[in-house]
Design a protein around this motif. Structure first.
Motif, PDB file in Angstrom:
ATOM      1  N   GLU A 190      -1.295   9.871   5.924  1.00 47.50           N
ATOM      2  CA  GLU A 190      -1.108  10.538   7.192  1.00 47.50           C
ATOM      3  C   GLU A 190      -1.940   9.876   8.276  1.00 47.50           C
ATOM      4  O   GLU A 190      -3.121   9.625   8.085  1.00 47.50           O
ATOM      5  N   LEU A 191      -1.300   9.601   9.400  1.00 46.47           N
ATOM      6  CA  LEU A 191      -2.012   9.069  10.562  1.00 46.47           C
ATOM      7  C   LEU A 191      -2.201  10.202  11.556  1.00 46.47           C
ATOM      8  O   LEU A 191      -1.280  10.969  11.810  1.00 46.47           O
ATOM      9  N   PHE A 231       0.831  -1.196   0.000  1.00 42.29           N
ATOM     10  CA  PHE A 231       0.000   0.000   0.000  1.00 42.29           C
ATOM     11  C   PHE A 231       0.871   1.254   0.000  1.00 42.29           C
ATOM     12  O   PHE A 231       0.647   2.178  -0.776  1.00 42.29           O
ATOM     13  N   MET A 232       1.911   1.264   0.824  1.00 45.40           N
ATOM     14  CA  MET A 232       2.782   2.433   0.904  1.00 45.40           C
ATOM     15  C   MET A 232       3.570   2.629  -0.398  1.00 45.40           C
ATOM     16  O   MET A 232       3.779   3.759  -0.834  1.00 45.40           O
TER      17      MET A 232
END
Length: 100
Positions: free
Chosen positions: A94-95, A82-83
């Motif tokens: 962003e978390l 995914f990254m």
């Protein structure tokens, strides 16, 4: 104004079809829905960048069929995949912490 007895909330419909919030059935439905939605977002971002699935696969070290399965909501990619996809599409992940 009196409420229309023929109207029902979307939450009630989901509970009837897929179980109440917190049940295994509802969790399964919610997970499938998130996977599908994430796939649509990635597909839209890829198309906005005018990148084919094959090109995205090449940039991320995966296969075209893997990208296709993600975009169609059939599989949940690993975090590392995914990254790599996010990076290849020029997106940012962003978390944030929610304040209760």
């Amino acid at each position: 104004m009196q409420a229309n007895p023929n109207l029902t909330s979307y939450s009630a419909v989901l509970a009837r079809k897929h179980g109440a919030v917190g049940t295994p059935e509802r969790e399964e439905f919610d997970n499938r829905a998130r996977t599908y939605y994430m796939g649509l977002l990635l597909q839209e971002a890829r198309k906005e960048e005018h990148i084919t699935q094959a090109e995205l696969a090449k940039r991320t070290g995966t296969s075209k069929s893997y990208i296709s399965r993600i975009e169609n909501g059939l599989i949940d990619p690993t975090i590392s995949s995914f990254m790599r996809i996010i990076d290849a599409l020029g997106l940012r992940f962003e978390l944030t912490r929610t304040i209760a």
